[in-house]
Every structure is written in C-alpha cells, then in structure tokens.
Design an enzyme around this catalytic site. Structure first.
Site, PDB file in Angstrom:
ATOM      1  N   HIS A 141       0.898  -1.275   0.108  1.00 20.69           N
ATOM      2  CA  HIS A 141       0.122  -0.002   0.046  1.00 20.69           C
ATOM      3  C   HIS A 141       0.955   1.199  -0.040  1.00 20.69           C
ATOM      4  O   HIS A 141       1.337   1.714   0.988  1.00 20.69           O
ATOM      5  CB  HIS A 141      -0.845  -0.012   1.417  1.00 20.69           C
ATOM      6  CG  HIS A 141      -1.921   1.022   1.209  1.00 20.69           C
ATOM      7  ND1 HIS A 141      -3.015   0.962   2.036  1.00 20.69           N
ATOM      8  CD2 HIS A 141      -1.938   2.290   0.564  1.00 20.69           C
ATOM      9  CE1 HIS A 141      -3.830   2.149   1.644  1.00 20.69           C
ATOM     10  NE2 HIS A 141      -3.091   3.126   0.905  1.00 20.69           N
TER      11      HIS A 141
ATOM     12  N   GLU B 172     -11.509   3.469   5.509  1.00 18.19           N
ATOM     13  CA  GLU B 172     -10.259   4.321   6.080  1.00 18.19           C
ATOM     14  C   GLU B 172     -11.234   5.236   6.896  1.00 18.19           C
ATOM     15  O   GLU B 172     -10.936   5.371   7.893  1.00 18.19           O
ATOM     16  CB  GLU B 172      -9.515   4.818   5.120  1.00 18.19           C
ATOM     17  CG  GLU B 172      -8.340   5.718   5.427  1.00 18.19           C
ATOM     18  CD  GLU B 172      -7.689   6.412   4.251  1.00 18.19           C
ATOM     19  OE1 GLU B 172      -8.126   6.575   3.200  1.00 18.19           O
ATOM     20  OE2 GLU B 172      -6.593   6.848   4.591  1.00 18.19           O
TER      21      GLU B 172
ATOM     22  N   HIS C  47       1.408   4.612  -2.439  1.00 20.00           N
ATOM     23  CA  HIS C  47       1.183   5.807  -3.571  1.00 20.00           C
ATOM     24  C   HIS C  47       2.263   6.213  -3.944  1.00 20.00           C
ATOM     25  O   HIS C  47       3.068   7.041  -3.202  1.00 20.00           O
ATOM     26  CB  HIS C  47       0.183   6.679  -3.025  1.00 20.00           C
ATOM     27  CG  HIS C  47      -1.112   6.164  -2.734  1.00 20.00           C
ATOM     28  ND1 HIS C  47      -2.150   5.850  -3.327  1.00 20.00           N
ATOM     29  CD2 HIS C  47      -1.560   5.702  -1.345  1.00 20.00           C
ATOM     30  CE1 HIS C  47      -3.362   5.397  -2.526  1.00 20.00           C
ATOM     31  NE2 HIS C  47      -2.697   5.206  -1.409  1.00 20.00           N
TER      32      HIS C  47
END
Ligand code: ADE
Ligand code: ZN
Length: 331
Positions: free
Chosen positions: A9, A192, A11
């Site tokens: 995970h 989230e 970005h």
C-alpha cells in the site's frame, strides 16, 4: 529493524519528498504555492483525509515528464530498499496527471524505467497497480482503463483511492467488471474514513482480493469473522492513520486487536513523504507504541509476502518467505 517485507500500500505520488518537489519545480518551471521546503513541511499538519489530498494533488503539479516519474520511483525504491522492502506493489493515480495534460505514456513509461531495473539496482521486485479516483466519475474511471490498454502488460491490477465518504464502491462496479475481464487483479481502499459497509461492498460488488486500510472492519463483528474466514488481507498504514486522524494516537491503533482476532494484517507506509515514515518506520512504530513482539512482527512480514500478487512467481515468494523466517532481530 530491517526485517524483509513487501510493501503493498504505497502511492508513488505520496513519496514526493519536499526536496524533490522543489527540484522538479525548478526543472519544469513550475511554481509551488510554498516558499521553501520548510514551508511545505509545515503544511503537512492534516485534519483529515481531504486536507491531505488537497496538498497531495497540489504538489503533483511538479510531475510533468517521463523523467520526473522515473526519478520519483527511483528515489522511492532506493529508500524502500534501505528499509528492508524486498517487493513493492506500487499504486499510481493516472487521472491526477491526465487532468493536467500529462499523458498516460509519460506516467507509465517513466515509472517503468525505474521499476524495470529495480531488482538490479535496488534488489526490490515490483508490480504496478493503477488506481481510480473515487471522487471522479465512473465514466472517467472507464476512460482511464481504456487509455491504459496499451500498457496493460506492465499493470498488474487496479485500485480505488481518494476521498472515500460519499463515494461507495458500487459506483465503480462496471469498471471493476471490465478490469476483471482483462485479467487485472483488484484491490480498493475501504474503511479508512468510510464505514465498514464499504468494505463489505468492495468484497461483494467489486470482487476485491485485498482491502486497503480496512481499519473500520472492527465496527462489524460479522465482517471481521468473514475477513478471517476468507483470509482477506488488509493493508494497514499506522502512521498514515495517526496523521489523518483515523485514530487518535498510535497507542490507540487497533492493529493488536486485529491480529488477535486472526485478521491477515500487513503494515505499509501509504504516502511516506507526507506521513513521517517509510516501511521500517511503520514497523518500528508498531513495535515501540503497540508493544508488538518479535512473533507478531515476523507475522506481519510473512503476511506481506503471502498477500502479495506473486502468483506468477511462486519461487520468488518462497525465497522471500524463507528470508523472513531466517531473519534475526537485533539484540
Ligand atoms: N491517496 C493517497 N493516499 C490516500 C489515502 N490514504 N486514502 C485515500 N486516497 C489516497
Ligand atoms: Zn492509500
């Protein structure tokens, strides 16, 4: 604590360190709305996901050329390698670049230049996961998938990110179906800031194989039981959760309870240039603030490889898993 680990995970745009942002701004003749690196760092005090996203998208203005994306990915891979990352499944946000007139080719070719030599240069194997911005339309996501067609040999899967609340997974049913038909793996951010119901919907409607964050599953006991039973991996990001106030403090993070419940948790860095740490920094944080012992830390590292999309290279997965078991914690 450099235990071998996979990062699932991450970005790539969230690895843009302020120093690199200013260097690229100068190279490209772009003006950032901050006077200095210190000013930009000072702006990294977030109230919630949206306040982070505003800065995240603003800083992306400096990413213009293939070389920029190559430099960005190369800088991340160097840092990741130094923090024990052996395999990285990297998210990118094409719509955030297409909307600024930067083509899919500049993004994917640039990232690929760094990724394709990463094993040799950094000892890190990689995969690419293309994310759709959930606060953009479903039609825009579908157009993005179409634009990615010439590059699908380099893209392993799709994901869903950006502002969660009000943009439920079901909005993207068709594009996930189309991606599945193209043989792409499927993940999505869920739970989230959004409710546990978004996690259930991501599983049932989008057919996701991993859930990114998934923190709020703890509010739904039946969902926890299902995630355990189906061995659905969750890619947790503890430092991110603190900085975006999904949890009040690291000490309040539910990770220990999640592991005790039998959930297949992994620990990741999300947007490390914005949240104060890379992969090992997150491992160190859960060791120091949540009291996780060596068995739990080894379990998190093992889970990261078990949950990674290495089905096309099981030999490599087995090698990485053996490295995890052989790792000796420093005394
Ligand atoms: N894009 C980058 N980081 C993100 C996060 N933590 N949640 C949603 N979208 C994101
Ligand atoms: Zn994320």
């Amino acid at each position: 604590m450099s235990i071998p680990k996979a990062e699932l995970h991450l970005h790539i745009e969230g690895t843009l360190e302020p120093e690199l942002a200013f260097a690229l701004a100068e190279r490209n003749g772009v003006t950032l709305p901050y006077a200095s690196v210190d000013d930009l760092r000072a702006a990294q005090a977030f109230d919630d996901l949206q306040s982070f996203l505003d800065l995240y998208y603003a800083c992306m203005a400096v990413l213009r050329t293939e070389r920029d994306f190559e430099d960005l990915a190369d800088a991340y891979l160097r840092r990741a390698a130094a923090q024990g990352v052996r395999h990285a499944e990297i998210f990118f946000d094409p719509q955030a670049h297409l909307s600024r007139g930067v083509g899919m080719g500049a993004v994917v070719d640039g990232l690929w230049r760094a990724l394709s030599r990463s094993e040799e240069t950094h000892g890190v194997s990689t995969r690419l996961i293309m994310c759709f911005l959930r606060d953009e339309s479903a039609a825009s996501a579908m157009e993005t998938l179409e634009l990615a067609r010439p590059y699908l040999d380099r893209i392993t899967g799709i994901g869903l990110d950006s502002a969660e609340v009000g943009h439920p997974p079901v909005k993207f049913r068709e594009v996930y179906e189309a991606a599945a038909a193209l043989g792409l793996r499927r993940v999505a951010h869920a739970g989230e800031e959004g409710p546990a119901a978004y996690i259930t919907e991501a599983l049932d409607v989008l057919g996701v194989e991993r859930v990114d964050h998934g923190l709020r599953c703890m509010e739904d006991a039946a969902l926890v039981e299902r995630l355990v039973r189906e061995r659905i991996p969750l890619t947790l990001c503890p430092l991110s959760n603190v900085r975006l106030r999904a949890v009040e403090a690291l000490e309040e993070h539910p990770l220990p309870a999640m592991l005790d419940a039998g959930l297949m948790c992994t620990v990741n860095s999300d947007d490390p240039a914005y949240f104060g740490g890379y992969a090992d920094d997150n491992f160190d944080a859960v060791r120091d603030h949540l009291g996780l012992g060596e068995d739990r830390l080894r379990e998190l590292a093992r889970n990261s490889f078990l949950a990674s999309f290495l089905e096309d290279d099981e030999e490599r997965r087995a090698r990485y898993l053996a490295e995890v078991e052989a790792y000796e914690f420093p005394r």
